[in-house]
Design a protein around this motif. Sequence first.
Motif, PDB file in Angstrom:
ATOM      1  N   THR A  96      30.158   4.873  79.011  1.00 51.16           N
ATOM      2  CA  THR A  96      31.038   5.645  78.159  1.00 51.16           C
ATOM      3  C   THR A  96      32.011   4.650  77.553  1.00 51.16           C
ATOM      4  O   THR A  96      32.728   3.956  78.276  1.00 51.16           O
ATOM      5  CB  THR A  96      31.811   6.710  78.952  1.00 51.16           C
ATOM      6  OG1 THR A  96      30.867   7.594  79.566  1.00 51.16           O
ATOM      7  CG2 THR A  96      32.727   7.514  78.047  1.00 51.16           C
ATOM      8  N   VAL A  97      32.009   4.537  76.234  1.00 53.60           N
ATOM      9  CA  VAL A  97      32.808   3.527  75.553  1.00 53.60           C
ATOM     10  C   VAL A  97      33.815   4.213  74.644  1.00 53.60           C
ATOM     11  O   VAL A  97      33.454   5.009  73.781  1.00 53.60           O
ATOM     12  CB  VAL A  97      31.908   2.578  74.725  1.00 53.60           C
ATOM     13  CG1 VAL A  97      32.747   1.550  73.990  1.00 53.60           C
ATOM     14  CG2 VAL A  97      30.871   1.919  75.620  1.00 53.60           C
ATOM     15  N   THR A  98      35.079   3.891  74.866  1.00 52.49           N
ATOM     16  CA  THR A  98      36.129   4.343  73.958  1.00 52.49           C
ATOM     17  C   THR A  98      36.731   3.107  73.296  1.00 52.49           C
ATOM     18  O   THR A  98      36.743   2.024  73.867  1.00 52.49           O
ATOM     19  CB  THR A  98      37.225   5.125  74.701  1.00 52.49           C
ATOM     20  OG1 THR A  98      37.775   4.309  75.729  1.00 52.49           O
ATOM     21  CG2 THR A  98      36.666   6.390  75.327  1.00 52.49           C
ATOM     22  N   TRP A  99      37.230   3.282  72.098  1.00 56.86           N
ATOM     23  CA  TRP A  99      37.798   2.163  71.367  1.00 56.86           C
ATOM     24  C   TRP A  99      39.029   2.591  70.597  1.00 56.86           C
ATOM     25  O   TRP A  99      39.237   3.774  70.328  1.00 56.86           O
ATOM     26  CB  TRP A  99      36.759   1.569  70.408  1.00 56.86           C
ATOM     27  CG  TRP A  99      36.316   2.542  69.342  1.00 56.86           C
ATOM     28  CD1 TRP A  99      35.344   3.479  69.433  1.00 56.86           C
ATOM     29  CD2 TRP A  99      36.890   2.689  68.054  1.00 56.86           C
ATOM     30  NE1 TRP A  99      35.248   4.198  68.272  1.00 56.86           N
ATOM     31  CE2 TRP A  99      36.182   3.732  67.401  1.00 56.86           C
ATOM     32  CE3 TRP A  99      37.916   2.064  67.368  1.00 56.86           C
ATOM     33  CZ2 TRP A  99      36.487   4.133  66.112  1.00 56.86           C
ATOM     34  CZ3 TRP A  99      38.212   2.459  66.071  1.00 56.86           C
ATOM     35  CH2 TRP A  99      37.505   3.484  65.451  1.00 56.86           C
ATOM     36  N   SER A 100      39.851   1.613  70.275  1.00 59.26           N
ATOM     37  CA  SER A 100      41.005   1.880  69.420  1.00 59.26           C
ATOM     38  C   SER A 100      41.390   0.597  68.698  1.00 59.26           C
ATOM     39  O   SER A 100      41.177  -0.502  69.197  1.00 59.26           O
ATOM     40  CB  SER A 100      42.191   2.405  70.241  1.00 59.26           C
ATOM     41  OG  SER A 100      42.629   1.433  71.166  1.00 59.26           O
ATOM     42  N   GLY A 101      41.930   0.748  67.520  1.00 59.32           N
ATOM     43  CA  GLY A 101      42.374  -0.390  66.722  1.00 59.32           C
ATOM     44  C   GLY A 101      42.724   0.055  65.325  1.00 59.32           C
ATOM     45  O   GLY A 101      42.158   1.026  64.812  1.00 59.32           O
ATOM     46  N   ALA A 102      43.649  -0.634  64.730  1.00 58.63           N
ATOM     47  CA  ALA A 102      44.077  -0.345  63.358  1.00 58.63           C
ATOM     48  C   ALA A 102      44.489   1.112  63.189  1.00 58.63           C
ATOM     49  O   ALA A 102      44.229   1.739  62.170  1.00 58.63           O
ATOM     50  CB  ALA A 102      42.970  -0.714  62.364  1.00 58.63           C
ATOM     51  N   GLY A 103      45.097   1.671  64.244  1.00 56.60           N
ATOM     52  CA  GLY A 103      45.576   3.042  64.156  1.00 56.60           C
ATOM     53  C   GLY A 103      44.499   4.096  64.301  1.00 56.60           C
ATOM     54  O   GLY A 103      44.755   5.273  64.063  1.00 56.60           O
ATOM     55  N   GLN A 104      43.306   3.692  64.636  1.00 56.66           N
ATOM     56  CA  GLN A 104      42.215   4.642  64.800  1.00 56.66           C
ATOM     57  C   GLN A 104      41.600   4.482  66.183  1.00 56.66           C
ATOM     58  O   GLN A 104      41.898   3.543  66.901  1.00 56.66           O
ATOM     59  CB  GLN A 104      41.148   4.402  63.733  1.00 56.66           C
ATOM     60  CG  GLN A 104      41.650   4.605  62.317  1.00 56.66           C
ATOM     61  CD  GLN A 104      40.540   4.409  61.308  1.00 56.66           C
ATOM     62  OE1 GLN A 104      39.377   4.634  61.603  1.00 56.66           O
ATOM     63  NE2 GLN A 104      40.908   4.008  60.092  1.00 56.66           N
ATOM     64  N   GLY A 105      40.747   5.396  66.555  1.00 57.91           N
ATOM     65  CA  GLY A 105      40.067   5.313  67.837  1.00 57.91           C
ATOM     66  C   GLY A 105      38.945   6.326  67.904  1.00 57.91           C
ATOM     67  O   GLY A 105      38.799   7.178  67.038  1.00 57.91           O
ATOM     68  N   GLY A 106      38.179   6.197  68.942  1.00 58.81           N
ATOM     69  CA  GLY A 106      37.079   7.130  69.096  1.00 58.81           C
ATOM     70  C   GLY A 106      36.296   6.852  70.363  1.00 58.81           C
ATOM     71  O   GLY A 106      36.632   5.972  71.150  1.00 58.81           O
ATOM     72  N   THR A 107      35.250   7.609  70.529  1.00 58.95           N
ATOM     73  CA  THR A 107      34.354   7.462  71.677  1.00 58.95           C
ATOM     74  C   THR A 107      32.927   7.410  71.167  1.00 58.95           C
ATOM     75  O   THR A 107      32.514   8.268  70.378  1.00 58.95           O
ATOM     76  CB  THR A 107      34.508   8.643  72.651  1.00 58.95           C
ATOM     77  OG1 THR A 107      35.863   8.698  73.105  1.00 58.95           O
ATOM     78  CG2 THR A 107      33.591   8.493  73.854  1.00 58.95           C
ATOM     79  N   PHE A 108      32.199   6.401  71.589  1.00 63.22           N
ATOM     80  CA  PHE A 108      30.780   6.324  71.238  1.00 63.22           C
ATOM     81  C   PHE A 108      30.023   7.373  72.032  1.00 63.22           C
ATOM     82  O   PHE A 108      30.412   7.715  73.153  1.00 63.22           O
ATOM     83  CB  PHE A 108      30.208   4.943  71.570  1.00 63.22           C
ATOM     84  CG  PHE A 108      30.658   3.865  70.626  1.00 63.22           C
ATOM     85  CD1 PHE A 108      30.158   3.794  69.343  1.00 63.22           C
ATOM     86  CD2 PHE A 108      31.577   2.920  71.037  1.00 63.22           C
ATOM     87  CE1 PHE A 108      30.569   2.785  68.480  1.00 63.22           C
ATOM     88  CE2 PHE A 108      31.996   1.920  70.182  1.00 63.22           C
ATOM     89  CZ  PHE A 108      31.496   1.849  68.895  1.00 63.22           C
TER      90      PHE A 108
END
Length: 90
Positions: free
Chosen positions: A54-66
Amino acid sequence: MGDGSTVTCAGAGTPYKAGTDPKAPSPDCGHVYRRSSASQPGLAYSVTATVYWTVTWSGAGQGGTFPDMTTTGTATFRVAESQALNNGGG
């Protein structure tokens, strides 16, 4: 695990540290073979390992989950056997 056992581990596990004894038992998830692999096809246990990511990410004011990802691998392992006999003698 090739011997009829299934092992399910929770979490990411313990990070490897240089100098760790590769023969030491796993600190959080492992398996002990109770018999040698001598009676198995190819004289080895065929093992399949599956990892669910389970991969979540964030950067440049955005984010999400693959979407959930799965990786599966197989390997064969020869397991030797060692026995000791204590006959009570000195």
